[in-house]
Scaffold this active site. Structure first.
Site, PDB file in Angstrom:
ATOM      1  N   ARG A 106      -0.476  12.374  -6.125  1.00 26.14           N
ATOM      2  CA  ARG A 106      -0.002  11.984  -4.796  1.00 26.14           C
ATOM      3  C   ARG A 106       0.719  13.186  -4.212  1.00 26.14           C
ATOM      4  NH1 ARG A 106       1.745   7.197  -1.977  1.00 26.14           N
ATOM      5  NH2 ARG A 106       3.498   7.621  -0.588  1.00 26.14           N
ATOM      6  N   HIS A 133      -6.099   7.931   1.832  1.00 29.30           N
ATOM      7  CA  HIS A 133      -5.259   7.041   1.009  1.00 29.30           C
ATOM      8  C   HIS A 133      -6.145   5.883   0.505  1.00 29.30           C
ATOM      9  CE1 HIS A 133      -1.821   5.354  -0.731  1.00 29.30           C
ATOM     10  NE2 HIS A 133      -1.122   4.982   0.330  1.00 29.30           N
ATOM     11  N   GLN A 136      -4.880   2.431  -1.126  1.00 28.54           N
ATOM     12  CA  GLN A 136      -4.277   1.504  -0.170  1.00 28.54           C
ATOM     13  C   GLN A 136      -5.352   0.629   0.478  1.00 28.54           C
ATOM     14  OE1 GLN A 136      -0.897   0.890   0.773  1.00 28.54           O
ATOM     15  NE2 GLN A 136      -1.904  -0.835   1.774  1.00 28.54           N
ATOM     16  N   ASP A 228       1.009   1.772  10.989  1.00 29.24           N
ATOM     17  CA  ASP A 228       1.644   2.623   9.983  1.00 29.24           C
ATOM     18  C   ASP A 228       2.783   3.351  10.683  1.00 29.24           C
ATOM     19  OD1 ASP A 228       2.170   4.095   7.706  1.00 29.24           O
ATOM     20  OD2 ASP A 228       0.432   5.421   7.880  1.00 29.24           O
ATOM     21  N   CYS A 269       0.950  -0.605   5.547  1.00 30.43           N
ATOM     22  CA  CYS A 269       0.911  -0.025   4.193  1.00 30.43           C
ATOM     23  C   CYS A 269       2.299   0.206   3.605  1.00 30.43           C
ATOM     24  CB  CYS A 269       0.102   1.266   4.187  1.00 30.43           C
ATOM     25  SG  CYS A 269       0.671   2.472   5.387  1.00 30.43           S
ATOM     26  N   ARG A 297      -1.614  -3.552  -4.303  1.00 32.71           N
ATOM     27  CA  ARG A 297      -1.749  -2.150  -4.703  1.00 32.71           C
ATOM     28  C   ARG A 297      -1.896  -2.064  -6.223  1.00 32.71           C
ATOM     29  NH1 ARG A 297       0.230   2.080  -2.061  1.00 32.71           N
ATOM     30  NH2 ARG A 297      -1.138   3.249  -3.444  1.00 32.71           N
TER      31      ARG A 297
END
Length: 313
Positions: A106, A133, A136, A228, A269, A297
């Site tokens: 990440r 991502h 997600q 987001d 998210c 997740r």
């Protein structure tokens, strides 16, 4: 379906059938966990968790998912290893690949996760980069499927920063899985034309549509509204101008009503800046499935590890 040995860097690399398989596996693993049944598919496996960027959901999901399946996760923060500083990413990859069975990354540059996958010789999983991502999106898809019972034919509208990793990845995922996808954002924050064209190619196979608009009228008929943060990690210096630019795209109750459906749900998210991209009222309402999404997740990340590295997947 056999995904053994594959890396998970972007959903561009996976067919709709493979994505569907990962979602089904996640649902199965989730049901088993609820019954107290854990697996052993990662028994004896050591997994490196590389974090250049901090994280709540990604770190916890990889850690718990790994432990649940009998593996050992090792957290490597940016001050723990030399990644790209005193040692090249390629060399770090070759060292870690000799010691670990799988690597999560990440961080910022997508090219770094690609180098890890190329040089380590073990499955590498993208926990977030500046461009994509993908884990997600699996959680989002599982949440939508649990709530509506299906994916193909749903309509999802994303509002805000339309060129960040979430918008990119949602466009890829939706176009592959037959979900009509709309990005509602100022034109200066639309995704790259190249990615739009690629995803329009996916829609020819899945039968879905991609729409880009600057008007919030684009939420009409949406089954889900998604947003987001307006400023991604590393963009803090742009906060003031971004807030001014995106204020008209805030998800509030008025906008939720604008869909014309009383069944529309809200997704995010996380973490959220309440009062910016979404109001507290929407975030805390029964329309909001953000914590189902957050939990998912873990189940979807576990499915990715089991499918690509597990012994009895």
């Amino acid at each position: 379906m056999n995904l053994k040995g594959r890396s998970f860097l972007t959903l561009k690399d996976f067919t709709s059938e493979e994505i569907g398989y990962l979602l089904d596996l996640a649902a199965d693993l989730k049901a088993k966990k609820k019954q107290g049944i854990l697996g052993t598919s990662l028994k004896g496996k050591n997994i490196a968790l590389i974090f250049e960027k901090p994280s709540t959901r990604t770190r916890c999901a990889f850690t718990i998912g790994c432990v649940d399946e009998g593996g050992h996760p090792e957290y490597l923060g940016k001050s723990d290893i030399q990644l790209g500083h005193k040692e090249s990413v390629e060399d770090t990859a070759r060292v870690l690949g000799r010691m670990f069975d799988g690597i999560e990354f990440r961080g910022f540059l997508h090219s770094n996760v690609e180098k890890l996958a190329k040089y380590s010789g073990v499955p590498v999983w993208n926990g977030l980069t500046d461009d994509y991502h993908p884990t997600q999106i699996l959680a989002d898809m599982l949440t939508l499927k649990e709530h509506f019972g299906y994916l193909k034919g749903l309509k999802l509208a994303y509002l805000g920063d339309g060129r960040n990793n979430m918008a990119n990845s949602l466009m890829i995922g939706c176009s592959k899985m037959g979900i009509d996808f709309t990005i509602i954002a100022p034109k200066c924050l639309w995704p790259k034309e190249e990615l739009i064209e690629l995803c329009k190619g996916y829609t020819k196979e899945s039968g879905s549509t991609i729409t880009l608009t600057e008007s919030t009228d684009g939420v009409k008929d949406a089954d889900a509204l998604y947003t987001d943060v307006w400023c991604s990690m590393g963009e803090e210096d742009k906060a003031a101008q971004r807030v001014a630019l995106l204020r008209p795209y805030q998800v509030n109750m008025e906008l939720m009503k604008q869909t014309g459906k009383d069944t529309t749900i809200f997704l995010h998210c996380l973490p959220a800046v309440k009062g910016n991209e979404v109001t507290e009222e929407v975030f805390e309402s029964e329309k909001s499935l953000v914590f189902d999404e957050a939990e998912n997740r873990m189940h979807t990340i576990k499915a990715v590890m089991v499918a690509t590295l597990g012994e009895n997947s």
